[in-house]
Design a protein around this motif. Structure first.
Motif, PDB file in Angstrom:
ATOM      1  N   THR A  97       0.842  -1.199   0.000  1.00 16.09           N
ATOM      2  CA  THR A  97       0.000   0.000   0.000  1.00 16.09           C
ATOM      3  C   THR A  97       0.876   1.248   0.000  1.00 16.09           C
ATOM      4  N   GLN A  98       0.242   2.381  -0.261  1.00 16.09           N
ATOM      5  CA  GLN A  98       0.936   3.657  -0.108  1.00 16.09           C
ATOM      6  C   GLN A  98       0.782   4.096   1.350  1.00 16.09           C
ATOM      7  N   LEU A  99       1.869   4.468   1.950  1.00 18.63           N
ATOM      8  CA  LEU A  99       1.860   4.861   3.357  1.00 18.63           C
ATOM      9  C   LEU A  99       1.937   6.382   3.477  1.00 18.63           C
ATOM     10  N   ALA A 100       0.956   6.955   4.165  1.00 25.24           N
ATOM     11  CA  ALA A 100       0.938   8.404   4.409  1.00 25.24           C
ATOM     12  C   ALA A 100       1.099   8.648   5.901  1.00 25.24           C
ATOM     13  N   SER A 101       2.147   9.365   6.253  1.00 22.10           N
ATOM     14  CA  SER A 101       2.392   9.669   7.664  1.00 22.10           C
ATOM     15  C   SER A 101       1.712  10.988   8.020  1.00 22.10           C
ATOM     16  N   LEU A 102       1.007  10.999   9.138  1.00 23.47           N
ATOM     17  CA  LEU A 102       0.219  12.163   9.541  1.00 23.47           C
ATOM     18  C   LEU A 102       0.915  12.926  10.662  1.00 23.47           C
ATOM     19  N   GLN A 103       1.075  14.234  10.491  1.00 17.10           N
ATOM     20  CA  GLN A 103       1.677  15.071  11.536  1.00 17.10           C
ATOM     21  C   GLN A 103       0.872  14.963  12.828  1.00 17.10           C
ATOM     22  N   HIS A 104       1.570  14.885  13.948  1.00 19.58           N
ATOM     23  CA  HIS A 104       0.875  14.682  15.226  1.00 19.58           C
ATOM     24  C   HIS A 104       1.419  15.589  16.319  1.00 19.58           C
ATOM     25  N   GLY A 105       2.109  16.669  15.953  1.00 15.29           N
ATOM     26  CA  GLY A 105       2.625  17.570  16.975  1.00 15.29           C
ATOM     27  C   GLY A 105       3.218  18.831  16.375  1.00 15.29           C
ATOM     28  N   GLY A 106       3.641  19.742  17.236  1.00 14.60           N
ATOM     29  CA  GLY A 106       4.250  20.991  16.792  1.00 14.60           C
ATOM     30  C   GLY A 106       5.696  20.804  16.362  1.00 14.60           C
ATOM     31  N   TRP A 130       0.118  20.000   8.711  1.00 17.73           N
ATOM     32  CA  TRP A 130      -0.906  20.887   9.268  1.00 17.73           C
ATOM     33  C   TRP A 130      -1.014  22.192   8.485  1.00 17.73           C
ATOM     34  N   GLY A 131      -0.476  22.231   7.276  1.00 21.20           N
ATOM     35  CA  GLY A 131      -0.620  23.435   6.460  1.00 21.20           C
ATOM     36  C   GLY A 131       0.607  23.809   5.657  1.00 21.20           C
ATOM     37  N   TRP A 132       1.785  23.412   6.128  1.00 20.91           N
ATOM     38  CA  TRP A 132       3.020  23.779   5.426  1.00 20.91           C
ATOM     39  C   TRP A 132       3.267  22.823   4.249  1.00 20.91           C
ATOM     40  N   LEU A 140      -3.195  19.369   4.487  1.00 22.77           N
ATOM     41  CA  LEU A 140      -4.613  19.114   4.723  1.00 22.77           C
ATOM     42  C   LEU A 140      -5.038  19.672   6.081  1.00 22.77           C
ATOM     43  N   PRO A 141      -6.255  20.195   6.168  1.00 19.84           N
ATOM     44  CA  PRO A 141      -6.710  20.792   7.437  1.00 19.84           C
ATOM     45  C   PRO A 141      -7.009  19.738   8.495  1.00 19.84           C
ATOM     46  N   GLN A 142      -6.952  20.165   9.745  1.00 20.51           N
ATOM     47  CA  GLN A 142      -7.311  19.304  10.865  1.00 20.51           C
ATOM     48  C   GLN A 142      -8.710  19.683  11.363  1.00 20.51           C
ATOM     49  N   ASN A 143      -9.281  18.803  12.165  1.00 19.34           N
ATOM     50  CA  ASN A 143     -10.571  19.082  12.763  1.00 19.34           C
ATOM     51  C   ASN A 143     -10.445  20.251  13.742  1.00 19.34           C
ATOM     52  N   ILE A 144     -11.412  21.138  13.770  1.00 15.95           N
ATOM     53  CA  ILE A 144     -11.369  22.269  14.694  1.00 15.95           C
ATOM     54  C   ILE A 144     -11.486  21.756  16.127  1.00 15.95           C
ATOM     55  N   GLU A 145     -10.529  22.135  16.966  1.00 16.64           N
ATOM     56  CA  GLU A 145     -10.527  21.716  18.362  1.00 16.64           C
ATOM     57  C   GLU A 145     -11.712  22.335  19.101  1.00 16.64           C
ATOM     58  N   ILE A 146     -12.341  21.544  19.941  1.00 15.73           N
ATOM     59  CA  ILE A 146     -13.477  22.062  20.713  1.00 15.73           C
ATOM     60  C   ILE A 146     -13.201  21.900  22.210  1.00 15.73           C
ATOM     61  N   THR A 147     -13.889  22.709  23.001  1.00 21.71           N
ATOM     62  CA  THR A 147     -13.742  22.620  24.450  1.00 21.71           C
ATOM     63  C   THR A 147     -15.080  22.248  25.078  1.00 21.71           C
ATOM     64  N   ASN A 148     -15.017  21.747  26.289  1.00 21.12           N
ATOM     65  CA  ASN A 148     -16.214  21.378  27.041  1.00 21.12           C
ATOM     66  C   ASN A 148     -16.630  22.583  27.873  1.00 21.12           C
ATOM     67  N   PHE A 328      -0.129  32.815  10.468  1.00 23.26           N
ATOM     68  CA  PHE A 328       0.740  31.816  11.085  1.00 23.26           C
ATOM     69  C   PHE A 328      -0.010  30.499  11.281  1.00 23.26           C
ATOM     70  N   CYS A 329      -1.241  30.578  11.768  1.00 19.68           N
ATOM     71  CA  CYS A 329      -2.053  29.372  11.998  1.00 19.68           C
ATOM     72  C   CYS A 329      -2.413  28.674  10.693  1.00 19.68           C
ATOM     73  N   GLN A 330      -2.654  29.453   9.655  1.00 20.18           N
ATOM     74  CA  GLN A 330      -3.002  28.894   8.342  1.00 20.18           C
ATOM     75  C   GLN A 330      -1.904  27.961   7.840  1.00 20.18           C
ATOM     76  N   LYS A 331      -0.688  28.241   8.258  1.00 21.51           N
ATOM     77  CA  LYS A 331       0.476  27.494   7.772  1.00 21.51           C
ATOM     78  C   LYS A 331       0.902  26.361   8.710  1.00 21.51           C
ATOM     79  N   TYR A 332       0.754  26.571  10.024  1.00 24.65           N
ATOM     80  CA  TYR A 332       1.322  25.615  10.970  1.00 24.65           C
ATOM     81  C   TYR A 332       0.307  24.884  11.847  1.00 24.65           C
ATOM     82  N   ILE A 333      -0.972  25.278  11.789  1.00 23.20           N
ATOM     83  CA  ILE A 333      -2.021  24.503  12.473  1.00 23.20           C
ATOM     84  C   ILE A 333      -3.368  24.807  11.800  1.00 23.20           C
ATOM     85  N   TYR A 334      -3.393  24.579  10.495  1.00 23.39           N
ATOM     86  CA  TYR A 334      -4.576  24.860   9.684  1.00 23.39           C
ATOM     87  C   TYR A 334      -5.711  23.918  10.055  1.00 23.39           C
ATOM     88  N   SER A 335      -6.871  24.471  10.404  1.00 25.40           N
ATOM     89  CA  SER A 335      -8.031  23.652  10.763  1.00 25.40           C
ATOM     90  C   SER A 335      -9.263  24.131  10.009  1.00 25.40           C
TER      91      SER A 335
END
Length: 348
Positions: A97-106, A130-132, A140-148, A328-335
């Motif tokens: 298969t083709q393997l795609a690694s997903l960013q998981h941190g800053g 996450w945008g770069w 690709l964008p990430q899901n928008i973080e939500i709070t309780n 800055f967010c558009q490039k490094y934590i795009y959601s």
């Protein structure tokens, strides 16, 4: 399409389902499977009920018009050395298969010597950022973080008005790249403790320790006076951040990016020795420096906060600050709220 779990602990052994799943419904789901003889019929009947909501939306899409020529496996479990079971499973079953690694941190796309990024991008066919951008990088964008909100209200009632300080612990990548690991104590931990001590004279400060329990050895360093509250994992970071007057971070890491993306008044300070940026990222960081969001010296940040006429919300919501933050967010934590559609369109 598959939805897989790999239970791993520090000794690369599977942990119990009861320990992994706190949700009673999920646990009942697994118990029923064991009792049912016809696994296929049971799965077809109950699978959709227990899938995350975003997966349900994808399953309802009509994929017949855009057939994928080759299967794609997306994972963020590639860099961690503890994920032996996952890597073994992949090599034995999905090596074609083709393997795609997903960013998981800053730090990804930003830090010049981030070992995890170098390794993950070399081992995978594609890297999802996450945008770069970069070679074989899918932005690709990430899901928008939500709070309780109910939890946020509880925190406000319990603690009152406070400033959230999020400390950072040195990880393997930085330990490998620094000539002298004692720099962390002299250039990060000690300045942070002194900063919090001075800040606590003006504000009530909640110190959020990193989620890695081995870093809780730093706990005693922050127990300075009654106006400082130290928390481990009893509160989620996002809920604390939303309940705070402002957040302060001693490194440009994941939590700092999350706070910026949630549009919470945020300050970051970090000694230059810990920030080794790529050329383009340096230009992006300079915009945060000009906006007085990022500082190389904690005393300069302290002076900014202590300024008599400094009104945090007025400064934060000004046009130039918001423009620089959004770029800055558009490039490094795009959601995005519609991130599923963008993912599906790009991957197909």
């Amino acid at each position: 399409f598959s939805y897989l779990y790999f239970f791993e602990n520090e000794k690369n052994k599977q942990i119990s389902e009861r320990e992994f799943f706190k949700d009673k419904n999920i646990f009942k789901f697994y118990r029923k499977i064991n009792k049912k003889k016809n696994l296929q019929n049971f799965t077809m009947r109950y699978l959709e009920k227990f899938l995350p909501s975003e997966f349900k939306k994808l399953l309802k899409k009509d994929l017949t018009k855009n057939r994928i020529k080759k299967n794609i496996l997306i994972s963020k479990s590639i860099s961690d050395t503890k994920n032996f079971n996952f890597k073994n499973f992949y090599l034995n079953n999905y090596h074609n298969t083709q393997l795609a690694s997903l960013q998981h941190g800053g730090g990804y796309g930003f830090d010049k010597n981030l070992f995890n990024e170098m390794y993950e991008r070399k081992i995978a066919d594609y890297f999802i950022s996450w945008g770069w951008l970069g070679k074989k990088v899918l932005s690709l964008p990430q899901n928008i973080e939500i709070t309780n909100q109910s939890e946020v209200n509880k925190i406000k009632k319990r603690i009152g008005k406070f400033v959230l300080f999020v400390t950072w612990s040195l990880n393997r990548s930085y330990l490998c790249s620094l000539k002298n690991t004692d720099y962390y104590v002299s250039k990060s931990l000690n300045p942070s403790v002194n900063f919090v001590k001075k800040l606590s004279k003006k504000y009530k400060v909640v110190v959020k320790l990193p989620p890695f329990k081995n870093s809780w050895r730093e706990l005693d360093n922050f127990k300075i006076n009654k106006n400082i509250v130290v928390v481990k994992d009893e509160y989620k970071f996002l809920d604390l951040a939303k309940a705070s007057e402002l957040t302060i971070h001693n490194h440009l890491n994941t939590t700092a990016l999350q706070a910026l993306s949630l549009n919470i008044p945020t300050f970051i300070f970090c000694d230059k020795i810990f920030v080794n940026c790529k050329t383009e990222a340096n230009r992006d960081l300079n915009k945060l420096i000009i906006s007085k969001i990022f500082f190389y010296n904690e005393l300069n940040l302290l002076n900014q906060i202590k300024t008599k006429n400094f009104i945090i919300n007025e400064w934060w919501n000004s046009k130039i600050i918001q423009e620089n933050r959004k770029k800055f967010c558009q490039k490094y934590i795009y959601s995005s709220a519609n991130y599923q559609e963008e993912w599906l369109k790009r991957l197909l």
